[in-house]
Design an enzyme around this catalytic site. Structure first.
Site, mmCIF file in Angstrom:
data_model
loop_
_atom_site.group_PDB
_atom_site.id
_atom_site.type_symbol
_atom_site.label_atom_id
_atom_site.label_comp_id
_atom_site.label_asym_id
_atom_site.label_seq_id
_atom_site.Cartn_x
_atom_site.Cartn_y
_atom_site.Cartn_z
ATOM 1 N N THR A 7 38.615 19.459 8.705
ATOM 2 C CA THR A 7 39.176 20.551 8.011
ATOM 3 C C THR A 7 40.350 20.426 7.245
ATOM 4 O O THR A 7 41.323 19.506 7.567
ATOM 5 C CB THR A 7 39.317 21.717 9.205
ATOM 6 O OG1 THR A 7 40.347 21.161 10.183
ATOM 7 C CG2 THR A 7 38.008 21.947 10.152
ATOM 8 N N GLY A 8 40.789 21.095 6.310
ATOM 9 C CA GLY A 8 41.613 21.105 5.500
ATOM 10 C C GLY A 8 42.012 19.729 4.791
ATOM 11 O O GLY A 8 43.212 19.022 4.463
ATOM 12 N N ALA A 9 40.750 19.201 4.520
ATOM 13 C CA ALA A 9 40.688 17.973 3.664
ATOM 14 C C ALA A 9 41.027 17.992 2.330
ATOM 15 O O ALA A 9 41.306 16.700 1.695
ATOM 16 C CB ALA A 9 39.327 17.424 3.573
ATOM 17 N N SER A 10 41.523 19.136 1.942
ATOM 18 C CA SER A 10 42.233 19.249 0.716
ATOM 19 C C SER A 10 43.989 19.273 0.886
ATOM 20 O O SER A 10 44.521 19.023 -0.162
ATOM 21 C CB SER A 10 42.027 20.804 0.008
ATOM 22 O OG SER A 10 42.070 21.638 1.078
ATOM 23 N N GLY A 11 44.237 19.165 2.015
ATOM 24 C CA GLY A 11 45.619 19.022 2.163
ATOM 25 C C GLY A 11 46.014 17.438 2.243
ATOM 26 O O GLY A 11 45.200 16.841 2.324
ATOM 27 N N ILE A 13 47.542 15.418 4.622
ATOM 28 C CA ILE A 13 47.247 14.700 5.905
ATOM 29 C C ILE A 13 45.591 14.580 5.859
ATOM 30 O O ILE A 13 44.977 13.477 5.967
ATOM 31 C CB ILE A 13 47.665 15.262 7.192
ATOM 32 C CG1 ILE A 13 49.172 14.934 7.096
ATOM 33 C CG2 ILE A 13 47.048 14.506 8.267
ATOM 34 C CD1 ILE A 13 49.973 15.457 8.270
ATOM 35 N N GLY A 14 45.051 15.745 5.547
ATOM 36 C CA GLY A 14 43.462 15.824 5.536
ATOM 37 C C GLY A 14 43.045 15.068 4.667
ATOM 38 O O GLY A 14 41.920 14.161 4.938
ATOM 39 N N SER A 136 51.355 18.559 16.741
ATOM 40 C CA SER A 136 52.711 18.322 15.994
ATOM 41 C C SER A 136 53.641 17.902 17.169
ATOM 42 O O SER A 136 53.437 18.449 18.338
ATOM 43 C CB SER A 136 53.266 19.638 15.560
ATOM 44 O OG SER A 136 54.470 19.451 15.192
ATOM 45 N N TYR A 149 54.932 28.667 15.957
ATOM 46 C CA TYR A 149 54.158 27.492 15.358
ATOM 47 C C TYR A 149 54.290 26.528 16.489
ATOM 48 O O TYR A 149 53.310 25.662 16.788
ATOM 49 C CB TYR A 149 54.748 26.888 14.182
ATOM 50 C CG TYR A 149 54.279 25.622 13.687
ATOM 51 C CD1 TYR A 149 53.103 25.545 12.918
ATOM 52 C CD2 TYR A 149 54.871 24.143 13.840
ATOM 53 C CE1 TYR A 149 52.692 24.300 12.569
ATOM 54 C CE2 TYR A 149 54.511 23.008 13.500
ATOM 55 C CZ TYR A 149 53.245 22.924 12.857
ATOM 56 O OH TYR A 149 52.827 21.840 11.995
HETATM 57 N N1 NAP Z 1 53.390 17.666 7.137
HETATM 58 C C1 NAP Z 1 54.072 17.732 8.320
HETATM 59 O O1 NAP Z 1 55.210 17.184 8.686
HETATM 60 C C2 NAP Z 1 53.047 17.928 9.687
HETATM 61 C C3 NAP Z 1 53.833 17.614 11.157
HETATM 62 C C4 NAP Z 1 53.243 17.881 12.242
HETATM 63 C C5 NAP Z 1 51.848 18.395 11.820
HETATM 64 N N2 NAP Z 1 51.325 18.691 10.760
HETATM 65 C C6 NAP Z 1 49.724 19.477 11.040
HETATM 66 O O2 NAP Z 1 49.124 18.699 10.067
HETATM 67 C C7 NAP Z 1 48.137 19.615 9.389
HETATM 68 C C8 NAP Z 1 48.116 19.213 7.943
HETATM 69 O O3 NAP Z 1 49.185 19.600 7.247
HETATM 70 P P1 NAP Z 1 49.632 19.097 5.848
HETATM 71 O O4 NAP Z 1 51.093 18.653 6.184
HETATM 72 O O5 NAP Z 1 48.624 18.112 5.286
HETATM 73 O O6 NAP Z 1 49.798 20.465 5.030
HETATM 74 P P2 NAP Z 1 49.113 20.760 3.589
HETATM 75 O O7 NAP Z 1 49.293 19.413 2.793
HETATM 76 O O8 NAP Z 1 49.929 21.716 3.267
HETATM 77 O O9 NAP Z 1 47.702 20.871 3.892
HETATM 78 C C9 NAP Z 1 47.474 22.245 4.507
HETATM 79 C C10 NAP Z 1 45.935 22.323 4.519
HETATM 80 O O10 NAP Z 1 45.527 23.575 5.311
HETATM 81 C C11 NAP Z 1 44.367 24.379 4.575
HETATM 82 N N3 NAP Z 1 44.663 25.699 4.939
HETATM 83 C C12 NAP Z 1 45.709 26.557 4.535
HETATM 84 N N4 NAP Z 1 45.464 28.002 4.793
HETATM 85 C C13 NAP Z 1 44.272 27.929 5.491
HETATM 86 C C14 NAP Z 1 43.209 28.768 5.734
HETATM 87 N N5 NAP Z 1 43.493 30.219 5.657
HETATM 88 N N6 NAP Z 1 41.980 28.464 6.083
HETATM 89 C C15 NAP Z 1 41.643 27.112 6.145
HETATM 90 N N7 NAP Z 1 42.329 26.153 5.649
HETATM 91 C C16 NAP Z 1 43.564 26.709 5.314
HETATM 92 C C17 NAP Z 1 44.810 24.001 2.983
HETATM 93 O O11 NAP Z 1 43.723 24.424 2.392
HETATM 94 P P3 NAP Z 1 43.635 24.797 0.657
HETATM 95 O O12 NAP Z 1 44.695 23.652 0.281
HETATM 96 O O13 NAP Z 1 42.129 24.241 0.313
HETATM 97 O O14 NAP Z 1 43.894 26.335 0.600
HETATM 98 C C18 NAP Z 1 44.955 22.457 3.331
HETATM 99 O O15 NAP Z 1 43.907 21.637 3.462
HETATM 100 C C19 NAP Z 1 48.500 20.787 9.839
HETATM 101 O O16 NAP Z 1 47.811 21.543 11.056
HETATM 102 C C20 NAP Z 1 50.076 20.637 10.347
HETATM 103 O O17 NAP Z 1 50.497 21.880 11.227
HETATM 104 C C21 NAP Z 1 52.016 18.767 9.637
#
Ligand code: NAP
Length: 241
Positions: A7-11, A13-14, A136, A149
């Site tokens: 899930t979130g493969a477009s993000g 980390i994903g 996290s 969060y």
């Molecule tokens: N970055 C950090 O420092 C950090 C630290 C600890 C934990 N995390 C966790 O790591 C995970 C990934 O975060 P990231 O940093 O890679 O963020 P990111 O690049 O902003 O990616 C967020 C992802 O979530 C998806 N998303 C957003 N709203 C959504 C919805 N309503 N339904 C389904 N998918 C949705 C986005 O999809 P679209 O782009 O297709 O809309 C995207 O694939 C999250 O759970 C975050 O809490 C991140």
């Protein structure tokens, strides 16, 4: 063929998890919410590099209960799930609206649990299923200004610990990878001053890179990781530990 849903493969980390798993021979269901273009471009790249594996895009808004039916319609066999979608919300708890709490709760906790429920029978069929939550450090240690969060990330960890016990005898492992501050789209709002202050607090002295998180997800999905379950693997450069 081993196949995982990310899930979130477009993000950030994903998509890094997707790259590592594709390199490791996995076929993938690549979930996105709004960024279809990014998923299409990842799929084009993977089809060229790994012609013997299969790659599918799946779209769903993981704030809505009907996401479960959408995923069920699109996903057939499944060996692993990596939950890597999500958003955060900055601000004081006093100012957080009830609707925002519902949104964060559903996205990080309720919907992933419903997805797990929906696919449990498929995942346990080969006796080496894998479920990984990207949680996290805030879910372990808590943070002001991101109290709710932190709460939902902590709930993911509580779920991992409990559910891992329920499904261990079927060979399904359930773990969390708990990142610190990773340089992704989610953190783009930080000002220069906030970044300087943050880096002062991180013993390694820099933010993490997505591939430093996805590396551990890849390890957990390996067959040889079958004896590790119910754990939280913290990858934070020593921050908040
Ligand atoms: N970055 C950090 O420092 C950090 C630290 C600890 C934990 N995390 C966790 O790591 C995970 C990934 O975060 P990231 O940093 O890679 O963020 P990111 O690049 O902003 O990616 C967020 C992802 O979530 C998806 N998303 C957003 N709203 C959504 C919805 N309503 N339904 C389904 N998918 C949705 C986005 O999809 P679209 O782009 O297709 O809309 C995207 O694939 C999250 O759970 C975050 O809490 C991140």
């Amino acid at each position: 063929m081993k196949i995982a849903l990310i899930t979130g493969a477009s993000g950030d980390i994903g998509s890094s998890v997707a790259k590592k798993l594709a390199e490791d021979g996995w076929s993938l269901y690549l979930h996105y919410h709004s960024n279809k273009e990014k998923i299409n471009s990842i799929i084009r790249e993977f089809i060229e590099k790994y012609p013997k594996q299969e790659f599918f895009s799946v779209q769903a808004n993981l704030e809505q209960d009907d996401a479960i039916d959408r995923l069920k319609e699109q996903i057939f066999s499944l060996n692993a799930i990596v939950f890597s979608h999500g958003i955060t919300e900055y601000g004081l708890l006093n100012e957080l609206a009830s609707e925002k709490m519902d949104q964060l709760w559903k996205m990080h906790v309720k919907i992933p649990i419903l997805i797990t429920q929906a696919f449990q029978n498929k995942i346990h069929q080969d006796n080496q299923g894998r479920i990984v939550f990207i949680s996290s450090v805030y879910g372990e240690m808590g943070s002001s200004n991101e109290v709710f969060y932190s709460t939902v990330k902590g709930a993911q960890i509580a779920f991992v610990r409990a559910y891992s016990k329920e499904v261990a005898s079927w060979g399904i492992t359930v773990n969390a990878v708990s990142p610190g501050a990773v340089n992704t789209h989610m953190n783009q709002h930080y000002t220069e001053m906030e970044i300087t202050n943050l880096l002062d607090d991180i013993p390694i002295g820099r933010m993490g890179r997505p591939e430093e998180i996805s590396f551990w997800v890849k390890q957990i999905l390996k067959k040889e990781s079958s004896y590790m379950t119910g754990q939280v693997l913290t990858v934070s450069g020593g921050w908040l530990k």
